[in-house]
Design an enzyme around this catalytic site. Structure first.
Site, mmCIF file in Angstrom:
data_model
loop_
_atom_site.group_PDB
_atom_site.id
_atom_site.type_symbol
_atom_site.label_atom_id
_atom_site.label_comp_id
_atom_site.label_asym_id
_atom_site.label_seq_id
_atom_site.Cartn_x
_atom_site.Cartn_y
_atom_site.Cartn_z
ATOM 1 N N LEU A 237 -52.388 101.891 11.722
ATOM 2 C CA LEU A 237 -51.059 101.510 12.167
ATOM 3 C C LEU A 237 -50.086 101.817 11.036
ATOM 4 C CD1 LEU A 237 -51.757 97.996 13.777
ATOM 5 C CD2 LEU A 237 -51.416 100.156 14.985
ATOM 6 N N ASP A 238 -48.860 102.179 11.378
ATOM 7 C CA ASP A 238 -47.855 102.421 10.359
ATOM 8 C C ASP A 238 -47.618 101.164 9.535
ATOM 9 O OD1 ASP A 238 -47.547 104.976 11.374
ATOM 10 O OD2 ASP A 238 -45.844 104.431 12.645
ATOM 11 N N LYS A 239 -47.098 101.334 8.346
ATOM 12 C CA LYS A 239 -46.869 100.218 7.426
ATOM 13 C C LYS A 239 -46.136 99.054 8.095
ATOM 14 C CE LYS A 239 -44.341 99.034 3.187
ATOM 15 N NZ LYS A 239 -43.488 99.545 2.080
ATOM 16 N N ARG B 186 -43.034 106.000 18.360
ATOM 17 C CA ARG B 186 -41.713 106.060 17.744
ATOM 18 C C ARG B 186 -41.015 107.387 18.041
ATOM 19 N NH1 ARG B 186 -43.086 104.778 11.636
ATOM 20 N NH2 ARG B 186 -40.817 104.869 11.433
#
Length: 318
Positions: free
Chosen positions: A139-141, A238
């Protein structure tokens, strides 16, 4: 400690005359073909107690024996550190956790400590034996939510295979700019941005990428949506939602300029100005347990900041 492996199998009639590496991949399917070929080359995987080549043909009744040991990685970036983990499920083969915002998954330039991987190695040292410490997806930060981590090589290989076959169910919740009238599908290839290499973009030469989305709740100038990944490309939701002109609230990379709806309440204006991460949460995760074969799934409630965002949006409508 290192993981010792000792397995044996007999070539069945159905595989008579096939290549050694093909037979090994069939009989020891929990391991990747590349790893099996390496073990053949190193002499860890034998046929009738003899070392053969991957391309050699075997006959029915031949006996394969595998004896090896997975060596602990000495990668300097993979240091064990105490990092708080929110573990929602664990058994001998998998671990499911709820990742908070602000946590990087893998060590990299600029983030060599304090990552999820550092914390996992501290919590479960045996993960040093596995590729990427058992992490099979990321998962992204600043994206929150559910992730699965493999604790054994068999589980790792089978989970990766499920991801490749698109058999893992991953549902996200997001808050996007604009009012969506209905759900839909974004089927657009994604690749590196041609100019800004750290970004992703919709490009013809990219990898196939499919995101399904549906409306959960509409507000005056925003929409709470559920997104289902069919593929799992970097920044997929996104980029796809930005591509259809409904970027995620708070997305500092793909969201464009801050958009404050005209006439909104001061509370909502303040909320939108202060929300500095993409409003994206991995809410549901489901797959076939890599060892038991059972269907398993988990849900994680929205984090506090997204709950507060949605509550403020609701209050602005009324």
């Amino acid at each position: 400690m290192n993981e010792k492996i000792a397995l044996s199998a007999v070539v069945p009639e159905s595989l008579d005359g096939a290549r050694f590496d093909q037979i090994a991949a069939n009989l020891f399917s929990e391991y990747s073909r590349g790893r099996l070929q390496q073990w053949i080359k190193e002499g860890c995987l034998l046929v009738n107690n003899r070392q053969l080549r991957s391309k050699d043909k075997l006959t029915a009744g031949d006996e394969l024996k595998l004896e090896t040991e997975l060596i602990v990685s000495d990668d300097s970036n993979w240091q064990a550190e105490p990092v708080q983990l929110n573990i929602v499920y664990e058994d001998d083969h998998i671990l499911v956790l709820n990742k908070p915002a602000g946590t990087v998954v893998h060590p990299a330039a600029g983030n060599r400590s304090g990552t999820l991987m550092n914390g996992l190695l501290h919590y479960c040292p045996v993960l040093q034996n596995l590729p990427r410490a058992g992490i099979v997806h990321r998962l992204d930060k600043d994206t929150t939510g559910l992730m699965v981590v493999a604790k054994s090589l068999q589980a790792h290989h089978r989970l990766v295979r499920q991801l490749q076959k698109r058999e893992v169910s991953r549902q996200y919740e997001a808050v996007v700019l604009g009012v969506l009238t209905a759900g839909g599908v974004v089927d657009e290839p994604l690749g590196r941005h041609p100019v800004m290499r750290k970004k992703r973009a919709v490009i013809k030469s990219g990898k196939d990428s499919v995101t399904h989305y549906r409306v959960l709740e509409r507000f005056r100038a925003h929409t709470h949506v559920q997104c289902q990944l069919e593929t799992g490309r970097t920044h997929q939701i996104r980029v796809h939602m930005s591509h259809i002109r409904h970027p995620l609230v708070g997305d500092q990379v793909y969201g464009g300029r801050l958009n404050i709806p005209g006439g909104c309440s001061p509370a909502l204006s303040d909320m939108l100005r202060q929300f500095k991460r993409q409003a994206l949460h991995a809410a549901r995760l489901g797959f076939i347990h890599p060892i038991t074969g059972e269907e398993v799934s988990w849900e994680a409630p929205l984090p506090d900041d997204m709950q507060e965002l949605i509550a403020t949006l609701k209050a602005d409508v009324s």
